[in-house]
Design an enzyme around this catalytic site. Sequence first.
Site, PDB file in Angstrom:
ATOM      1  N   GLU A 147     -21.356  65.965 -69.737  1.00 21.26           N
ATOM      2  CA  GLU A 147     -22.544  66.788 -70.036  1.00 21.26           C
ATOM      3  C   GLU A 147     -22.135  68.142 -70.606  1.00 21.26           C
ATOM      4  OE1 GLU A 147     -25.385  65.624 -70.102  1.00 21.26           O
ATOM      5  OE2 GLU A 147     -25.464  63.965 -68.693  1.00 21.26           O
ATOM      6  N   ASP A 294     -23.708  53.796 -74.025  1.00 22.56           N
ATOM      7  CA  ASP A 294     -24.408  54.155 -75.263  1.00 22.56           C
ATOM      8  C   ASP A 294     -23.620  54.985 -76.277  1.00 22.56           C
ATOM      9  OD1 ASP A 294     -24.503  56.248 -73.428  1.00 22.56           O
ATOM     10  OD2 ASP A 294     -26.658  56.536 -73.492  1.00 22.56           O
ATOM     11  N   GLU A 388     -38.087  54.811 -67.379  1.00 21.56           N
ATOM     12  CA  GLU A 388     -36.625  54.889 -67.313  1.00 21.56           C
ATOM     13  C   GLU A 388     -35.978  53.508 -67.374  1.00 21.56           C
ATOM     14  OE1 GLU A 388     -35.379  57.342 -68.163  1.00 21.56           O
ATOM     15  OE2 GLU A 388     -33.856  58.237 -66.915  1.00 21.56           O
ATOM     16  N   GLU A 406     -34.554  59.855 -77.120  1.00 18.40           N
ATOM     17  CA  GLU A 406     -33.927  58.762 -77.893  1.00 18.40           C
ATOM     18  C   GLU A 406     -34.909  58.025 -78.797  1.00 18.40           C
ATOM     19  OE1 GLU A 406     -33.185  59.462 -74.826  1.00 18.40           O
ATOM     20  OE2 GLU A 406     -31.008  59.647 -74.727  1.00 18.40           O
TER      21      GLU A 406
HETATM   22  C1  DMJ Z   1     -28.843  63.378 -73.940  1.00 17.54           C
HETATM   23  O1  DMJ Z   1     -28.246  64.365 -73.186  1.00 17.54           O
HETATM   24  C2  DMJ Z   1     -27.879  62.709 -74.852  1.00 17.54           C
HETATM   25  O2  DMJ Z   1     -28.566  62.114 -75.898  1.00 17.54           O
HETATM   26  C3  DMJ Z   1     -27.015  61.686 -74.157  1.00 17.54           C
HETATM   27  O3  DMJ Z   1     -26.147  61.021 -75.001  1.00 17.54           O
HETATM   28  C4  DMJ Z   1     -27.874  60.692 -73.437  1.00 17.54           C
HETATM   29  N1  DMJ Z   1     -28.886  61.267 -72.659  1.00 17.54           N
HETATM   30  C5  DMJ Z   1     -29.540  62.492 -72.976  1.00 17.54           C
HETATM   31  C6  DMJ Z   1     -30.989  62.407 -73.304  1.00 17.54           C
HETATM   32  O4  DMJ Z   1     -31.678  61.376 -72.757  1.00 17.54           O
END
Ligand code: DMJ
Length: 933
Positions: A147, A294, A388, A406
């Site tokens: 993060e 992802d 979710e 997203e």
């Molecule tokens: C974001 O912080 C980024 O896109 C990450 O790769 C996945 N999740 C969150 C948003 O949902």
Amino acid sequence: MSAAGGGRDCGSPVPQRAPWSLVAATAALCLLSATSVRTAAAAPMSREEKQKLGNQVLEMFDHAYGNYMEHAYPADELMPLTCRGRVRGQEPSRGDVDDALGKFSLTLIDSLDTLVVLNKTKEFEDAVRKVLRDVNLDNDVVVSVFETNIRVLGGLLGGHSLAIMLKEKGEYMQWYNDELLQMAKQLGYKLLPAFNTTSGLPYPRINLKFGIRKPEARTGTETDTCTACAGTLILEFAALSRFTGATIFEEYARKALDFLWEKRQRSSNLVGVTINIHTGDWVRKDSGVGAGIDSYYEYLLKAYVLLGDDSFLERFNTHYNAIMRYISQPPLLLDVHIHKPMLNARTWMDALLAFFPGLQVLKGDIRPAIETHEMLYQVIKKHNFLPEAFTTDFRVHWAQHPLRPEFAESTYFLYKATGDPYYLEVGKTLIENLNKYARVPCGFAAMKDVRTGSHEDRMDSFFLAEMFKYLYLLFADKEDIIFDIEDYIFTTEAHLLPLWLSTTNQSISKKNTTSEYTELDDSNFDWTCPNTQILFPHDPLYAQRIREPLKNVVDKSCPRGIIRVEESFRSGAKPPLRARDFMATNPEHLEILKKMGVSLIHLKDGRVQLVQHAIQAASSIDAEDGLRFMQEMIELSSQQQKEQQLPPRAVQIVSHPFFGRVVLTAGPAQFGPDLSKHKETRGFVASSKPYNGCSELTNPEAVMGKIALVQRGQCMFAEKARNIQNAGAIGGIVIDDNEGSSSDTAPLFQMAGDGKDTDDIRIPMLFLFSKEGSIILDAIREYEEVEVLLSDKAKDRDPEMDNEEQPSSENDSQNQSAEQIISISPTVDLVDQETPEESSLNSSPESLSPADIEDAADVSPPEQTSSPTANHETPSLDGECTDLDNQLEEQSETEENSSPEVSWDKKAQPIDSILADWNEDIEAFEMMEKDEL
Ligand code: DMJ
């Protein structure tokens, strides 16, 4: 460089590395010429309307950012319900999700480049000054490496990239001297100790001040990390190296990627969700494109675009082929096992995978992108937001929605690729839903439960970093943006990195190029760009035609099984027994069970328990079928348990200045009228005296005709209900006496009866944790008259809400309230409880350590023992289509019809069965939290 002038000769093979700095590398890569194609299906949107929507996005951003700056800054995030900053340590811990908070003004840093994209250059200049003046990166806080990298390092680099662009233009940022870059470098060095493992995979967390391992660091004992956590560093780290000339960052990120590549499952070419950072063993062997994995895939393709290194494209293409072969089941994307990729690992999808259609656009694979996006859009239309997690038959699996970007991201890229105005309409719906359901007086609040419309006191920084960027860009024309967006690539957090980095300080990539890639065959080099002439062969209805067959995919969906049809019939053999078809009274089924090594134990209470001993199976194929059957049964059982629980309820504050915008998650009661059956109750609130409501009220005149507030504790919930009912209250809210408790951190539960007949209780009762309760108590202190609606889900906001400045007159509100009080008829609800005061609504995964839980589904032969417990009845999924519109209603009906034992008495269920039921959710939930879901 303009899109149209983009350098790559799409359509002809280009066997050497393309000069990527010349290529339009937004995700519309190579497809931009398609923007001229306009479909006839959705009416084109006029420039005026696009501008209007763009302005709406700007206004919404101001509301979110302005409230953060006014009420939360310098805290990391805004708490939009209580209108204050979230400071780690001062709020109850939410677990891993708090690891994004490093006391470094996260939201401000994450918003930097959004300000420039939204043409707020003056505000950007101010924001940069604030970051330089106020932000400290040396806090004694343990943060997530992933993060911190994508949000903070990415935010600083995105800010730097646009600061130097502005400086060069000659008007703004003339004073800027790479200060953000210096901060980024400082942060980069702080993250490096995390890579001190033999594998080169980083530890998942680091102490910003003390690093790893030192006793003061309080971290460094972890053994696992998620694939995305280790594989989503290269863009930021390489950019840092190339901007500064310090090669170490790119080297470390490359090494981690090399290791993950090395560890891919060689026959399926898939990666698992979690990996041991010391041994490189896969800890979780399920594989999808959502939570936990992802952005690993995203970064392989984008690293190729940004850095021009062929090996990244080769790896991406190899994985992509595997994804399309095993995980893609259009329009679904379903997790599978890396070793047995024809086996689905679960029957639900998580919201993070909504980025994937956008990535497919970048790859140039438009058809499946359109299909998956359309499916997701229909789920959104059903629930206003993407839950979710949702099942393959599109029911809600996890009901929260933290305003994730997203889907907006994929919508933007699909619009860029197809030019289909349909995607503008999709964006318009997103804007409307955000304003209608998530906007609160002090920002935008995450949805706690998309079914009830209740809120969580949370506005994540990615909402500002990503959502507003993609929505604004969707409606913007070239001239609406002060720079050429196509000169940049988006990181996973939508931070902008300039493509010219590909030709700067390239020495690192040369030094580290491995020779391994030669072992792969040439088909993995999908060098050519998809030819847009072929993709959209003069057919303006191209995208529309792909969407058309899917238009009812959600509404008309029947529950899906978790085994693929083609697999069942591959060998010409009879398809294996499916859990949902199983009947314990069918002799043929019992025979099949026996062959699979599954035995059936009849429990005294009339239910059956299933246990598998793989060694007793007739063959290894039967053992595998048995394992799959048990997995299905565990999922089914867990799904049924969920369906048998009373869903949470909502307390919506409808009076000024809330006007229905603030919705609190409330626990239901097993007595009183059923709020899901149009029995919502609206009224002003009044505190009871005594406040615990445990004896006859001494202030009946105050609660008469109102919704009485009582404090939890000292007597049964039913007793409180009777006392306030006798005083003339039309409803009650029990507020937790446990100070600081919140539905953000504690599992919601339902209030049980007192073991006696509760038919006499005719008023609805809901439970609020202390934090949610204090929002009402604070409102009373501030506004005196506070009116609420008790219901199963938030109702449309009052018309007054459209004009927040115009509080409705007290009389109006009172009149409304009088009209809307629903007459309450006696209803017999649910069953008596043995438990004295409460029964658990959630399984409370927090209270169980995963280590304590045996993963029944994952125990390998020869001696596998799994024991889900099934009802004698065939599970109700049998061939019936579930009408999602009536889902909640049906759910309540099931609850009423179900026997007490089935519904509530978890004690009678074997503990290993309960644990097995919980296990998958717990694991995945923890993983998602870790991955910052
Ligand atoms: C974001 O912080 C980024 O896109 C990450 O790769 C996945 N999740 C969150 C948003 O949902």
